[in-house]
Design an enzyme around this catalytic site. Sequence first.
Site, PDB file in Angstrom:
ATOM      1  N   GLU A 195      24.221  10.830  12.180  1.00 52.84           N
ATOM      2  CA  GLU A 195      23.290  11.014  11.079  1.00 52.84           C
ATOM      3  C   GLU A 195      24.124  11.510   9.903  1.00 52.84           C
ATOM      4  O   GLU A 195      24.819  12.525  10.002  1.00 52.84           O
ATOM      5  CB  GLU A 195      22.205  12.028  11.436  1.00 52.84           C
TER       6      GLU A 195
ATOM      7  N   GLU B 117      16.485  22.371   4.044  1.00 50.18           N
ATOM      8  CA  GLU B 117      17.741  22.822   4.645  1.00 50.18           C
ATOM      9  C   GLU B 117      17.900  24.333   4.559  1.00 50.18           C
ATOM     10  O   GLU B 117      17.515  24.960   3.582  1.00 50.18           O
ATOM     11  CB  GLU B 117      18.938  22.161   3.957  1.00 50.18           C
TER      12      GLU B 117
END
Lengths: 404, 258
Positions: B48, B59
């Site tokens: 990924e 995040e």
Amino acid sequence: MKYKNLNNYAFPDKEGRFGEFGGKYVSETLITALEELEKVYAKVKKDKSFQEEVIKDLNDFVGRPSPLYFAERWTKKLGGAKIYLKREDLNHTGAHKINNTVGQVLLAKKMGKKRVIAETGAGQHGVATATVAARHGLECIIFMGEEDIERQALNVYRMKLLGAEVCSVDSGTKTLKDAMNEAMRDWVTNVEDTHYIIGSVAGPHPYPEIVRDFNSIVGKELKIQSKKEFGKYPDIIVACVGGGSNAMGIFHPFIKETKTKLVGVEAGGSGVKSGKHAAPLSDGKVGVLHGMKTYLMQDKNGQILSTHSVSAGLDYPGVGPEHAYLRDIGRVEYQSATDQQALKSFHDLTKTEGIMPALETSHALAYVNKIAPKLSKSKTIVINLSGRGDKDMFTVAKEDGMTL
Amino acid sequence: MTRLEKVFNQKETKNKVLVTYTVAGDPNLGSSKKILNDLIASGADILEIGVPFSDPMSEGPVIQKAHERALKKNIQFKDILNLCKQIRIKNKNVPIVLMGYMNSFLSLKNKLAKELNQAGVDGVIVVDLPYDESKSFFNNLKKENIDLIRLISPTTDSKRLKRMLASSSGYLYYVSLKGITGAELKNFNEVKNKVKKIKSLTNLPVVVGFGIKDAPTAKKMASFSDGIVVGTKIIDFIEKKSTPKISNFTKSLKKAIN
């Protein structure tokens, strides 16, 4: 695209869109929370006792209705259209932001949430959130960019006095957009017991609708006040636009009243052509940020650009999706004013009327300063005087080369 | 059979899949390429690759900084596509999945699916594109055989899950916690039950990610899923300038899950 008939104007639609704008671009974890909010809000919108509770707080806690004030000396000075000010600066905590937080905190309680969070730029929304959290005894966390914490020290202290925790955000550009990122991160982590009180008509559906509805008390009052004061609706309504909550609040009840011209004024910073500004409707492209599709300041790779404005509250690279739609259909005209024009108007209004406006609001004043002299004396302009300037003393002094 | 299907088909041998996440261009394009090739060599089954974004809302601090480092190097979308091409030249089999935010993918407009296909990309994960908003995006990707990998979270209820599964492909990414990447993973049983539930409703493979930082956790998570995703811990090595340690760490994970 130009609007034809606005009689059936009823946005957002079922998908939470205003034309192509809006929507719910959030991580999967937040979908359930947004759906719950949507459901609860749809219910309370029709719930008479809830609406009465909001009105009671708006009257007794906020001090509404806010007056419609004729700025006689400023009108004379400019020598054209009659200028009126919708005095949101007289609200409790000093800006229109409290209209929304008073409503949203009741929503939070309805959903059984014990904790509220918010992002803030100038600190007005943070103060307004901390205020209602104190009033209802809820835990309150405010996210604020490091740079804004510096330029809005007074509001930071106010929030702390009110019992809120102010979290400094040092990622990205360290301003409003990053504070919103951080608030989203907190929300996704604490989604079960936390309500996120978004402060503008921005973010994922149903926020643009909720924040608009709670702020539209401003336009609703103006409808009654303008009829009483000068026998008709205003010819022009002007408001500053960052995310766009004060503008949407005063515009929305007038959308179908097409004889009234609506003008939103964005932060032109050092000038729209300079690229150093915060005017996505004047110089942005359609994209997705903070849960919504709207006009954004971005580069060709879709990176969000850092913005510039002397006013922290307008220093945001996006704008509420309904504004994007109203721009595209031509119902609202969007203009911009530079830092310098805003500062000049700040001083003008302060000296001529004894009213010290917020720097955000001063952008709307700057536009009126430009157009009022060209209009006939029979015309009326109403400016949403969205906030007071006490919080901006340090910034203004610095711009004027003074040390306090 | 697509590259992703092939990787998960090894299920018959009971091999669990190791998915790694790194950010394209972190700390720079050259190192990024080397790290990706090292990851493959030390056992990563799916790469990924994060598309750096100015506002990475989901995040945690470690991955946020990775995005910032990459953006400081002025990484453009075309650089990321080039990076994928270069990986693909060396390795024909490893699936490459781009993971990022909607605004980055929108910047390629209607050329997106074609460009991805040409770069050898197999799938896309868009963090802020929930099922509800994804119909036309999904259909466009499908035209070029690019899978749109769905994220499923602890808050996704079964009714919604069933609707999502009707338009899912590739694999499913179960987000093990309510929170951001790199957060503390607290409740194994909850994850286990949820993954079992998902698996009872679909034949698609389910991998688990968010909060997996060491071999023992990886092992536990892999015991009831088809694989695991590790990101923050790898990026932590990059941040601390100890990239040589990544290979051994990756090997230890691979060993632990199988």
